[in-house]
Design an enzyme around this catalytic site. Structure first.
Site, PDB file in Angstrom:
ATOM      1  N   LYS A 190       0.846  -1.191   0.000  1.00  0.00           N
ATOM      2  CA  LYS A 190       0.000   0.000   0.000  1.00  0.00           C
ATOM      3  C   LYS A 190       0.883   1.243   0.000  1.00  0.00           C
ATOM      4  O   LYS A 190       1.592   1.516   0.964  1.00  0.00           O
ATOM      5  CB  LYS A 190      -0.910   0.043   1.227  1.00  0.00           C
ATOM      6  CG  LYS A 190      -1.971   1.135   1.064  1.00  0.00           C
ATOM      7  CD  LYS A 190      -2.552   1.622   2.354  1.00  0.00           C
ATOM      8  CE  LYS A 190      -1.695   2.639   3.049  1.00  0.00           C
ATOM      9  NZ  LYS A 190      -1.546   3.923   2.341  1.00  0.00           N
ATOM     10  N   GLU A 263      10.452   0.691  10.183  1.00  0.00           N
ATOM     11  CA  GLU A 263      11.426   1.767   9.936  1.00  0.00           C
ATOM     12  C   GLU A 263      10.698   3.053  10.268  1.00  0.00           C
ATOM     13  O   GLU A 263       9.822   3.489   9.515  1.00  0.00           O
ATOM     14  CB  GLU A 263      11.829   1.813   8.462  1.00  0.00           C
ATOM     15  CG  GLU A 263      12.452   0.553   7.936  1.00  0.00           C
ATOM     16  CD  GLU A 263      13.893   0.375   8.364  1.00  0.00           C
ATOM     17  OE1 GLU A 263      14.447   1.300   8.977  1.00  0.00           O
ATOM     18  OE2 GLU A 263      14.444  -0.698   8.100  1.00  0.00           O
ATOM     19  N   CYS A 297      13.475  10.598   6.905  1.00  0.00           N
ATOM     20  CA  CYS A 297      13.456  10.047   8.265  1.00  0.00           C
ATOM     21  C   CYS A 297      14.824  10.154   8.922  1.00  0.00           C
ATOM     22  O   CYS A 297      14.919  10.309  10.127  1.00  0.00           O
ATOM     23  CB  CYS A 297      12.949   8.612   8.262  1.00  0.00           C
ATOM     24  SG  CYS A 297      13.774   7.587   7.053  1.00  0.00           S
ATOM     25  N   GLU A 394       9.970  15.226  15.472  1.00  0.00           N
ATOM     26  CA  GLU A 394      10.407  15.143  14.088  1.00  0.00           C
ATOM     27  C   GLU A 394       9.628  16.214  13.309  1.00  0.00           C
ATOM     28  O   GLU A 394       8.411  16.102  13.135  1.00  0.00           O
ATOM     29  CB  GLU A 394      10.065  13.732  13.574  1.00  0.00           C
ATOM     30  CG  GLU A 394      10.675  13.392  12.264  1.00  0.00           C
ATOM     31  CD  GLU A 394      10.382  11.947  11.839  1.00  0.00           C
ATOM     32  OE1 GLU A 394       9.314  11.413  12.193  1.00  0.00           O
ATOM     33  OE2 GLU A 394      11.210  11.377  11.126  1.00  0.00           O
TER      34      GLU A 394
HETATM   35  P1  NAI Z   1       2.079   7.921   8.540  1.00  0.00           P
HETATM   36  O1  NAI Z   1       2.952   7.113   9.387  1.00  0.00           O
HETATM   37  O2  NAI Z   1       0.688   8.141   8.974  1.00  0.00           O
HETATM   38  O3  NAI Z   1       1.990   7.277   7.068  1.00  0.00           O
HETATM   39  C1  NAI Z   1       2.861   6.308   6.547  1.00  0.00           C
HETATM   40  C2  NAI Z   1       2.040   5.219   5.858  1.00  0.00           C
HETATM   41  O4  NAI Z   1       1.258   4.514   6.821  1.00  0.00           O
HETATM   42  C3  NAI Z   1       1.048   5.716   4.818  1.00  0.00           C
HETATM   43  O5  NAI Z   1       1.009   4.802   3.764  1.00  0.00           O
HETATM   44  C4  NAI Z   1      -0.272   5.700   5.576  1.00  0.00           C
HETATM   45  O6  NAI Z   1      -1.383   5.587   4.743  1.00  0.00           O
HETATM   46  C5  NAI Z   1      -0.129   4.482   6.428  1.00  0.00           C
HETATM   47  N1  NAI Z   1      -0.926   4.449   7.655  1.00  0.00           N
HETATM   48  C6  NAI Z   1      -1.421   5.491   8.363  1.00  0.00           C
HETATM   49  N2  NAI Z   1      -2.097   5.043   9.430  1.00  0.00           N
HETATM   50  C7  NAI Z   1      -2.043   3.695   9.413  1.00  0.00           C
HETATM   51  C8  NAI Z   1      -2.539   2.657  10.253  1.00  0.00           C
HETATM   52  N3  NAI Z   1      -3.212   2.921  11.343  1.00  0.00           N
HETATM   53  N4  NAI Z   1      -2.267   1.392   9.923  1.00  0.00           N
HETATM   54  C9  NAI Z   1      -1.550   1.096   8.838  1.00  0.00           C
HETATM   55  N5  NAI Z   1      -1.073   2.029   7.993  1.00  0.00           N
HETATM   56  C10 NAI Z   1      -1.300   3.317   8.285  1.00  0.00           C
HETATM   57  O7  NAI Z   1       2.778   9.297   8.266  1.00  0.00           O
HETATM   58  P2  NAI Z   1       2.069  10.658   7.786  1.00  0.00           P
HETATM   59  O8  NAI Z   1       0.790  10.896   8.497  1.00  0.00           O
HETATM   60  O9  NAI Z   1       2.004  10.632   6.338  1.00  0.00           O
HETATM   61  O10 NAI Z   1       3.099  11.739   8.286  1.00  0.00           O
HETATM   62  C11 NAI Z   1       3.039  12.226   9.618  1.00  0.00           C
HETATM   63  C12 NAI Z   1       4.413  12.363  10.179  1.00  0.00           C
HETATM   64  O11 NAI Z   1       5.027  11.090  10.226  1.00  0.00           O
HETATM   65  C13 NAI Z   1       5.368  13.192   9.370  1.00  0.00           C
HETATM   66  O12 NAI Z   1       5.270  14.539   9.633  1.00  0.00           O
HETATM   67  C14 NAI Z   1       6.675  12.641   9.799  1.00  0.00           C
HETATM   68  O13 NAI Z   1       7.079  13.249  10.992  1.00  0.00           O
HETATM   69  C15 NAI Z   1       6.410  11.196  10.034  1.00  0.00           C
HETATM   70  N6  NAI Z   1       6.800  10.358   8.893  1.00  0.00           N
HETATM   71  C16 NAI Z   1       7.945   9.678   8.986  1.00  0.00           C
HETATM   72  C17 NAI Z   1       8.361   8.926   7.930  1.00  0.00           C
HETATM   73  C18 NAI Z   1       9.623   8.179   7.994  1.00  0.00           C
HETATM   74  O14 NAI Z   1      10.104   7.688   6.987  1.00  0.00           O
HETATM   75  N7  NAI Z   1      10.205   8.036   9.150  1.00  0.00           N
HETATM   76  C19 NAI Z   1       7.621   8.844   6.682  1.00  0.00           C
HETATM   77  C20 NAI Z   1       6.378   9.557   6.705  1.00  0.00           C
HETATM   78  C21 NAI Z   1       6.019  10.291   7.779  1.00  0.00           C
END
Ligand code: NAI
Length: 779
Positions: A190, A263, A297, A394
């Site tokens: 996904k 990760e 990240c 972050e």
């Molecule tokens: P997120 O962690 O919500 O999204 C990442 C992925 O997880 C997306 O594909 C999303 O649809 C999916 N997802 C969301 N909720 C889920 C759930 N309950 N179960 C399974 N999958 C789920 O990150 P988001 O909201 O896009 O960004 C928010 C903050 O997260 C950012 O500001 C940043 O600080 C952090 N982030 C960190 C990342 C990293 O690589 N460490 C990448 C993206 C966001």
């Protein structure tokens, strides 16, 4: 007459936009995207709009995946799994090569599509994202070829659910899909809701090359779709994204038997020592925090600079900051493009405002931002205290904090003042100092005099709340393989027992001693003051101390104090283990008699002696590696101990089970708090004298007997325990995994095992985490 330098300074860049016409035509031809399931695209369902963040314009309609869609995709992946796993590695390799070649052929198209969908500058998608994604497939085609001989006794998990973020959409897909397929798994992936398009273009490539139906399935949608995938009948979940969602997924998969790698986020230090090449370090900051608009990240988001050079460094950095070109991501002269989405822009603004409100000063040059779209000018927050939200959270945007330090030890202390542990960047011309700091920072990846280096052959992944598991290289392959265990009698729910006050002197004839707990090298009375009866078939064999939460906490503290163990050489640890083995050998007959008396196989005693010799032999041989990356860097993978580990031992083999878990852990430099077999802890308590007479430093092994699940729960919840192994009931396994979500400790739970065979590399690699260190070499 102006000098050449003056002329150059007055010249501006002309626009050099990359053409988007091919991508626009592709998007127009498709318009509304369904999912890619079982080899073909489904009809679009209920859709949402994917926008170009640089303009706010709609690019395409994306289907919001339902639970039913996920079910259908998982079913397709399940159906395809046996055949895919049954292909020879060479056959699978051919598909992976074909994917790599097709990605290469469409590299320009994919770079433009990524830039339109994500907002990142075309220079980055063209030179970094897409080439690295291609390299990943080539590298893993090689692993597919070699998997059978390089990973004997391993098998794929089956169906992998993969959830990826929006910051490197195609690259993160490659990091997930390539090793999964190479290992023989099938996948349901996904993509992130803001950036689904390159995943859908990738699906077309899978169809084009004739990848068997169901091997790769792509279901689009938001977090709800992701949650449905986590709950679906998959064998493994691999997630990259926020720590918050990682924690939710850890809890959701607890007790399901699904393998999990996470990760997560980071707040990585970028440390500049006074002897650093300051100009190189300034360029390093550009790559660390202004690369990909800071939405990385492992971004170097906390700049720590020596007070001695702070003024000079800040001046040069501020000058460089003013020269960054923010604007049209498709323009080849653009340094910084658009923030992925207005919600992310709002989040960045909010966190920066919180940082300023908490006393930090924002340095942000006057930058002409485009009138439309989600843009944020790059900046620096100076004077942010360690507790400032901007230092803690972050930001995931182009703003780093800048703080000063005086001594190397203060730098390390500041670097480690975070719950994360993803990466660190260290700048010094003194290699001795840099390596010394690399050893001390809590980070899965360390870059010396460089930053944000990635390669398919090198492991990437974090420590602490940055998650667990590695992507890339041999270690990344291991995350998509398992060592199948034959089904055996499961460990039963730990039996009830009768507690009673510990007698000063034993009363019954059968009770020949009242052992104590073993904490910090001392025999200690349990805090409860109570014991419990150990009986076999109604016959009392003795009393065991009844440990409680308080005892576990004391044991963790004692284990923490024994940190010197992790710094000892493998040779020194081997000597102690040999000593343990010899002292055990002397008492083998006595242990055999005790095992027999307790209704267990007396052969366990001899096997335990052998196990001790086995891990003594391993202590200085579980080597790291030097990776063959595409760079002029030495990329070293070091096996580091976790630190303090909690281990709850099986009832089935009270001596050998204990030894099979505790010995590899300490051989690798961990300190352990062990809960011995609840029904027969006396064999473990008999080991105290062995440890005492074998030069094992106090606090390296601590033993707290009592109710296994209650004690394991305290260990799993403890923030100062870095990893947890548990052997026991289904309820206990679920509990340990769920409670480990607090500090996201790595947990390894098992039902029961063939303890006679339970030794070797699997245990050693579970007892360590890999730190990858990049050092310039021959540049
Ligand atoms: P997120 O962690 O919500 O999204 C990442 C992925 O997880 C997306 O594909 C999303 O649809 C999916 N997802 C969301 N909720 C889920 C759930 N309950 N179960 C399974 N999958 C789920 O990150 P988001 O909201 O896009 O960004 C928010 C903050 O997260 C950012 O500001 C940043 O600080 C952090 N982030 C960190 C990342 C990293 O690589 N460490 C990448 C993206 C966001």
């Amino acid at each position: 007459m102006p000098t050449v330098k003056e002329i150059l300074e007055t010249m501006d860049y002309g626009p050099a936009p990359e053409s988007a016409s091919e991508v626009t035509a592709w998007l127009q031809a498709r318009g509304r995207f369904g999912h890619f399931i079982d080899g073909s695209f489904t009809e679009a369902g209920e859709t949402f709009v994917s926008e170009n963040p640089a303009t706010g314009e709609a690019l395409a309609q994306i289907t919001q995946g339902t639970t039913k869609d996920i079910e259908v995709a998982v079913k397709a992946a399940r159906k395809a799994a046996p055949k895919w796993a049954g292909l020879s590695g060479h056959e699978r390799a051919k598909y992976l090569y074909a994917i790599a070649r097709h990605l290469q052929k469409r590299a320009r198209f994919l770079a433009v599509l990524e830039t339109l969908d994500n907002g990142k500058p075309i220079r980055e998608s063209r030179d970094i994202d897409i080439p690295l994604a291609i390299r990943h497939f080539y590298h893993h085609a090689g692993w597919a070829e070699l998997v059978a001989e390089e990973f004997p006794n391993h098998a794929p998990h089956g169906v992998c659910g993969q959830i990826i973020p929006w910051n490197f959409p195609l690259l993160m897909l490659a990091w997930k899909v390539a090793p999964a397929l190479a290992a023989g798994n099938t996948v349901v992936l996904k993509p992130a809701e803001f950036t689904s398009l390159t995943a859908l273009a990738f699906a077309e490539i899978c169809a084009e090359i004739g990848l068997p139906n169901g091997v790769v399935n792509i279901v689009t949608g938001d977090g709800a779709t992701g949650a449905a995938l986590v709950d679906a009948e998959v064998d493994k979940i691999a997630f990259t994204g926020s720590t918050e969602v990682g924690r939710i997924i850890r809890r959701a998969t607890a007790g399901t038997g699904k393998a999990l790698t996470l990760e997560l986020g980071g707040k990585s230090p970028f440390i500049v020592f006074p002897d650093a090449d300051l100009d190189a370090a300034v360029e390093g900051v550009v790559d660390a925090i202004w690369f990909n608009q800071g939405q990385v990240c492992c971004a170097g988001s906390r700049i720590l600079v020596s007070e001695a050079v702070a003024q000079e460094f800040t001046a040069r950095l501020t000058a460089r900051l003013g020269k960054l070109r923010v604007g049209d991501p498709l323009d080849k002269c653009t340094d910084m493009g658009a923030i992925v989405h207005p919600t992310q822009l709002a989040r960045i603004r909010d966190l920066v405002a919180q940082g300023e409100a908490a006393g930090a000063t924002l340095i942000q040059p006057e930058t002409q931002l485009p009138a439309k779209g989600s843009f944020f000018a790059p900046g620096l927050l100076t004077g942010a205290e360690p507790a400032n939200p901007a230092s803690v959270e972050e930001i995931f945007g182009p703003v780093a904090t800048l703080t000063t330090f005086r001594t190397p030890s203060e730098a390390v202390q500041l670097a480690n003042t975070t719950r994360y542990g993803l990466s660190a960047s260290i700048w010094s011309e003194n290699v001795t100092l840099a390596m010394d700091i690399a050893a001390q920072v809590k980070a899965g990846v360390v870059w010396i005099n460089c930053t944000n280096q990635f390669d398919a052959a090198a492991g990437f992944g974090g420590m602490r709340e940055s998650g667990f598991g590695r992507e890339g290289g041999r270690e990344g392959m291991l995350a998509y393989l398992k060592v199948p265990e034959p089904k055996r009698k499961p460990e039963t729910k730990a039996t009830d027992f009768t507690a009673r006050p510990s007698p000063e002197t034993p009363s019954a004839a059968a009770i020949d001693r009242t052992p104590k707990l073993y904490i910090g090298g001392k025999q200690t009375r349990p805090d409860s003051g109570q014991s419990y009866t150990i009986a076999v078939k109604g016959r009392e064999l003795g009393l065991a101390p009844l440990g409680s939460r308080k005892d576990i906490r004391n044991a963790v503290e004692a284990a923490h104090k024994a940190s010197g163990w992790g710094k000892q050489t493998g040779h020194n640890r081997a000597q102690v283990l040999y000593y343990i083995a010899e002292n055990l050998a002397v008492r083998a007959e006595e242990f055999a008699a005790r095992l027999k008396e307790a209704g267990h196989d007396p052969k366990e005693a001899e096997a335990t002696v052998r196990r001790a010799f086995h891990y003594a032999a391993w202590a200085d041989k579980f080597d790291g590696a030097v990776k063959s990356t595409q760079s002029a860097k030495i990329t070293v993978a070091m096996n580091e101990p976790w630190g303090v580990m909690g281990i709850a031992c099986p009832d089935a083999a009270p001596l050998l089970g204990f030894a099979s878990l505790v010995l590899p852990a300490i051989a690798m430099g961990n300190r352990v708090v062990a809960v011995p077999a609840q029904s027969m802890p006396l064999l473990a308590t008999d080991l105290y004298q062995v440890f005492d007479t074998s030069d094992l430093p106090s606090g390296v092994v601590n033993i707290v007997s009592g109710p296994r699940d209650e004690l394991a729960k305290t260990l799993a919840q403890h923030d100062d325990v870095a990893a947890m192994w548990y052997c026991g009931s289904a309820e206990g396994r679920a509990m340990v995994e769920a409670e480990s979500a607090g500090n996201l400790k790595a947990s390894w739970v098992m039902e029961n095992r063939d303890w006679a065979a339970a030794q070797g590399r699997e245990f050693l690699s579970r007892a360590t985490q890999i730190k990858t260190i990049w050092v310039p070499y021959g540049e």
